[in-house]
Write an enzyme that holds these catalytic residues in place. Structure first.
Site, PDB file in Angstrom:
ATOM      1  N   LYS A 573       6.605   5.798  -3.518  1.00  0.00           N
ATOM      2  CA  LYS A 573       5.882   4.951  -2.573  1.00  0.00           C
ATOM      3  C   LYS A 573       4.919   5.833  -1.790  1.00  0.00           C
ATOM      4  O   LYS A 573       4.964   7.065  -1.908  1.00  0.00           O
ATOM      5  CB  LYS A 573       6.837   4.228  -1.627  1.00  0.00           C
ATOM      6  CG  LYS A 573       7.816   5.157  -0.912  1.00  0.00           C
ATOM      7  CD  LYS A 573       8.827   4.367  -0.087  1.00  0.00           C
ATOM      8  CE  LYS A 573       9.887   3.718  -0.956  1.00  0.00           C
ATOM      9  NZ  LYS A 573       9.740   2.274  -1.072  1.00  0.00           N
ATOM     10  N   LYS A 579       8.669   5.829   5.979  1.00  0.00           N
ATOM     11  CA  LYS A 579       9.357   5.629   4.698  1.00  0.00           C
ATOM     12  C   LYS A 579      10.412   6.711   4.461  1.00  0.00           C
ATOM     13  O   LYS A 579      11.241   6.597   3.581  1.00  0.00           O
ATOM     14  CB  LYS A 579       8.346   5.583   3.557  1.00  0.00           C
ATOM     15  CG  LYS A 579       7.407   4.368   3.662  1.00  0.00           C
ATOM     16  CD  LYS A 579       6.390   4.347   2.544  1.00  0.00           C
ATOM     17  CE  LYS A 579       5.405   3.193   2.690  1.00  0.00           C
ATOM     18  NZ  LYS A 579       6.003   1.869   2.446  1.00  0.00           N
ATOM     19  N   THR A 681       7.702  -3.876  -2.001  1.00  0.00           N
ATOM     20  CA  THR A 681       7.765  -4.539  -3.302  1.00  0.00           C
ATOM     21  C   THR A 681       8.302  -3.580  -4.363  1.00  0.00           C
ATOM     22  O   THR A 681       8.790  -4.021  -5.396  1.00  0.00           O
ATOM     23  CB  THR A 681       6.389  -5.066  -3.737  1.00  0.00           C
ATOM     24  OG1 THR A 681       5.422  -4.012  -3.647  1.00  0.00           O
ATOM     25  CG2 THR A 681       5.955  -6.228  -2.857  1.00  0.00           C
ATOM     26  N   LYS A 685      10.750  -4.288  -7.735  1.00  0.00           N
ATOM     27  CA  LYS A 685      10.461  -3.842  -9.102  1.00  0.00           C
ATOM     28  C   LYS A 685      11.630  -3.021  -9.659  1.00  0.00           C
ATOM     29  O   LYS A 685      12.019  -3.183 -10.823  1.00  0.00           O
ATOM     30  CB  LYS A 685       9.181  -3.006  -9.112  1.00  0.00           C
ATOM     31  CG  LYS A 685       7.938  -3.772  -8.721  1.00  0.00           C
ATOM     32  CD  LYS A 685       6.805  -2.848  -8.307  1.00  0.00           C
ATOM     33  CE  LYS A 685       5.694  -3.631  -7.624  1.00  0.00           C
ATOM     34  NZ  LYS A 685       4.733  -2.776  -6.917  1.00  0.00           N
TER      35      LYS A 685
END
Length: 837
Positions: A573, A579, A681, A685
């Site tokens: 990412k 994050k 997202t 996945k």
């Protein structure tokens, strides 16, 4: 998966490779595709099969597919025009499209026919498809979401146009030198692109800078005119968007900036060759690169110009589309037009449409404002205050002087007519809600403008939408109690299972109805086989084959040999502190230190796989990349730990790289600070492809847990409420540092000269301690380590892990972008389906 195409009944007369005929053929058989490919080699590229390069073969194959898309696109346009349909116009500064050849072949269900056609020429379709560059039109989740949405809009037969910028260079091409990120130009269009169609007849001229004049007509009526400055021309390039099992083809229209005039011929003839083309070169910089570095004033200005350029071109174009039908006028504009603002990048569309309605149409203010609010809707993608766009009033006024006047008038009317009515005499509320943030300089709050200029504002996960109302816009929610909505994000299963993981897709097709790529909820049937040992073995054999393929990529690109039987622990990412890739790094260091102290320590071997880009001006993010690479280099070359740990940081993260990593992942790292990730997202996945999530209760992780069950996900860390409580209590990372001996040793070790021979990894340590640990990595460290120990125990039980992996694939059908888009269409856009036949 069984494909229902003409390929199954194709003519057996002759192989396309042996034919001497060059007839145009849009049949979807292998013979028809082969004829198209050979024709393009001959008539487009002046080659025969013997002289064509691999790039020629790729281009010719793409053009053969594009022929079929354009045939459908022409029919779609006619049906939409004849029916005078309502359309949604999706405005996004990013579209992370990836490679289109295989995706289009899968959506058209002609992949096997294309494979056969190329094989008849002695060519391998996988090798040909791998020649393509990723389209440099996006960066991260925002752009990939927009690409998934385009796929779903077409698949669901929803009339739509995507608008964006036709960037010449993508964000950047990432390489590593001395373990550090180095940015190089992403020249994705160096050899052209076969998918785009230039439409110069629809070019739009856009004004920038200049000044505003008041002019009076013979009746004494005042008219506002924006004059002077300079004009830039936007030339559209159309990319056809294929849906799955539909004859609809929508379009992504991308704008390229050019000068209104190529150069000044008089200056050129007088010998001023450079000066003659300077203006042309400056105008073309607008669409040169995705996200110019906005740490400089010139970068900020270019970014604002980019945003207005694509918005102005798009608004003018959609107005043209509306009036193309002679039955339309301004009275039914809102009945035929819905405009979606994807984040705040296109927020200037609100004052731009107001400018056209006020100055050109000469509509009364209130009527113009009502029309704007009816057509616009806004999706918010972030809770981070620093990510909510703001523009300085002086800069904005210099670039867009008329728009600044309109924004100030919107603000005046808003504060006087709405805020003061709701909270009479409350100046504090006015300061909170004003579109203008006081300071030196004053700043325009583009998120606030987007909310009040739209009829609906939505978040992208249930938690995110709740926090929008409670934390980000509580006063606006009180003022407009029915304006905020939730639309949990989704991903297209065509790209993220059917195309990227064909072996798993075949297995799914054995169990589920043939239409599962359009109805992802069908995957629930896999859950009935989650305890079946034979099915588990088949499912995990596919996973292992994908891991073997990724291991080859890692060895090729990183020079690291990894064991496919190890646990593949994946975090892919954008690189950002929230994050928390640095929290992952602390876990790696913890395991490494434990192994050094006890080389026989019984742990599951792991391969830690990273892929991420850091924004060029984001120094700490680049420091984290440096730290992961430096630590990884030492670990990968340390024989004392017997290969139990490996660290691979794959460079230049992209859609095509994600398509290789995601099917091979065992563990999906979704470890953002609770309350910071809008949705995510990547988590969807990875789960769809049978990876088990370790994560916080943040973004869509909450809903993934609700779908797959608490037994099939690993949750750790502080909740949103606990994060707030910890901060209110006066969070001090040094308290955690001194209380946890192992953590203290890890951080001191990282800041030492052990890994690089100097203390150049110290900035990561300083951000965690002296920088206040803004995203509470240290506060969640111990919970994370303990949760990872549960992962270790679960992975040892092969039957348990296989069941967890299967159930993750089976139970995430909710997260199809088809479901998301249908909710937008029904509840925000009021957009009916229009099948094309």
């Amino acid at each position: 998966m069984t494909t229902k195409t003409a390929a199954s009944t194709q003519s057996k007369k002759s192989a396309p490779g042996s034919s001497d005929n060059f007839n145009f053929n849009t049949e979807n058989s292998a013979e028809g595709l082969g004829t198209s490919i050979r024709n393009h080699l001959r008539y487009t590229f002046a080659h025969d099969p013997g002289s064509a390069s691999d790039n020629d073969w790729w281009n010719a194959t793409c053009l053969a597919v594009r022929d079929r898309l354009l045939d459908k696109a022409a029919r779609s346009r006619k049906v939409h025009s004849d029916k005078n349909v309502r359309r949604v116009y999706y405005l996004s500064l990013e579209y992370l499209m990836g490679r289109l050849l295989e995706n289009n072949l899968r959506n058209l269900e002609i992949f096997e026919a294309a494979r056969e056609a190329l094989a008849s020429f002695g060519k391998d379709i996988d090798a040909i498809a791998d020649k393509a560059p990723d389209m440099g039109l996006g960066n991260g989740g925002l752009g990939r979401l927009a690409a998934c949405f385009l796929d779903s809009l077409t698949t669901l037969d929803l009339p739509s146009v995507g608008y964006g910028i036709y960037y010449e260079f993508g964000l950047f091409r990432q390489t590593f030198e001395d373990d550090r990120q180095v940015e190089k130009p992403d020249e994705w269009r160096r050899y052209g692109t076969p998918w785009g169609i230039t439409r110069p007849e629809y070019a739009v001229d856009v004004r920038l800078y200049g000044h505003v004049e008041k002019k009076f007509d013979e009746f004494g009526q005042c008219h506002i005119e924006w004059v002077g400055g300079k004009e830039v021309r936007g030339v559209p390039h159309d990319i056809p968007i294929a849906g799955f099992r539909t004859d609809t083809v929508n379009v992504l229209r991308l704008w390229q900036s050019t000068a209104s005039e190529d150069f000044n011929l008089d200056v050129f003839n007088q010998g001023g060759y450079v000066d003659a083309v300077r203006e042309k070169a400056l105008n073309e910089t607008i669409s040169k690169v995705l996200y110019p570095n906005d740490t400089t004033e010139s970068g900020k200005e270019l970014r604002l110009v980019q945003q207005y350029f694509f918005v102005a071109c798009s608004i003018r174009d959609l107005i043209r589309r509306h009036f193309f039908c002679g039955r339309n006028d301004w009275s039914n504009f809102a009945d035929k037009v819905a405009i979606q603002l994807n984040d705040t990048h296109p927020a200037v569309a609100v004052p731009e449409l107001m400018r056209i309605l006020l100055d050109e149409v000469e509509m009364e203010w209130q009527a113009a404002w009502d029309l704007c609010q009816r057509v616009f809707s806004y999706t918010n993608h972030t809770l981070l205050p620093e990510a909510l766009e703001r523009w300085s009033v002086p800069l904005f006024g210099r670039v867009l002087p008329r728009h600044l006047e309109i924004i100030l008038e919107i603000n005046r009317r808003f504060l006087e007519h709405e805020v003061d009515k709701r909270w009479p005499g409350d100046d504090a509320k006015k300061r909170l809600l004003s579109l203008i943030e006081e300071g030196h300089p004053q700043m325009i709050r583009m998120a606030n403008l987007s909310v009040i200029g739209s009829h609906t504002t939505n978040g992208v996960a249930a938690l995110h939408s709740r926090l929008l109302k409670e934390k980000l816009f509580p006063e606006l929610d009180a003022l407009y109690p029915n304006r905020f909505d939730n639309k949990t994000n989704g991903i297209t299963p065509r790209r993220w299972l059917l195309s990227c993981n064909p072996a798993l897709a075949e297995l799914v097709s054995e169990i589920c109805d043939d239409d599962w790529p359009r109805r992802l909820i069908e995957l629930r049937k896999l859950g009935e086989h989650a305890d079946d040992h034979d099915f588990q073995d088949r499912f995990m054999a596919i996973k292992r084959a994908n891991k073997e393929a990724l291991a080859r990529v890692i060895e090729r690109d990183c020079g690291i040999t990894v064991d496919p039987d190890a646990l593949f622990d994946v975090q892919i990412k954008r690189l950002h502190e929230y994050k928390r890739q640095h929290l992952n790094l602390l876990h790696i260091l913890t395991l490494y230190r434990r192994l050094l102290q006890n080389p026989d320590l019984d742990i599951v071997p792991r391969v830690f796989i990273f892929a991420a880009k850091a924004a060029p001006g984001y120094t700490l993010a680049k420091d984290i990349i440096h730290a992961i690479n430096s630590v990884g280099r030492v670990i990968n070359n340390d024989p004392k730990i017997k290969g139990k740990l490996k660290v691979a940081f794959l460079s230049n993260y992209s859609v095509s790289l994600a398509e290789k990593i995601i099917p091979a992942a065992d563990l999906s790292e979704q470890i953002s600070t609770a309350g910071k990730e809008a949705s995510g997202t990547g988590n969807m996945k990875l789960a769809l492809n049978g990876a088990v999530t370790i994560g916080t209760l943040d973004g869509a992780n909450v809903e993934i847990m609700e779908e797959v069950g608490k037994d099939n996900i690993f949750i750790f860390g502080l909740t949103v409420e606990q994060v707030d409580k910890r901060r209110l209590a006066g969070y001090n990372p040094y308290d955690v540092y001194w209380q946890d001996e192992e953590l203290r040793a890890i951080i001191d070790w990282l800041a030492s000269s052990f890994f690089t021979g100097s203390d150049d990894l110290r900035p990561v340590r300083d951000s965690l301690l002296d920088g206040g640990d803004p995203f509470l990595a240290l506060a969640d460290y111990r919970s994370y380590i303990e949760c990872q120990e549960k992962v270790d125990a679960a992975f040892r039980d092969h039957r348990r892990w296989a069941k967890m992996a299967i159930l993750n694939t089976a139970l995430v059908g909710k997260f199809s972008s088809d479901r998301t888009i249908q909710e937008y269409a029904d509840e925000i856009w009021q957009l009916p389906q229009v099948p094309v036949s």
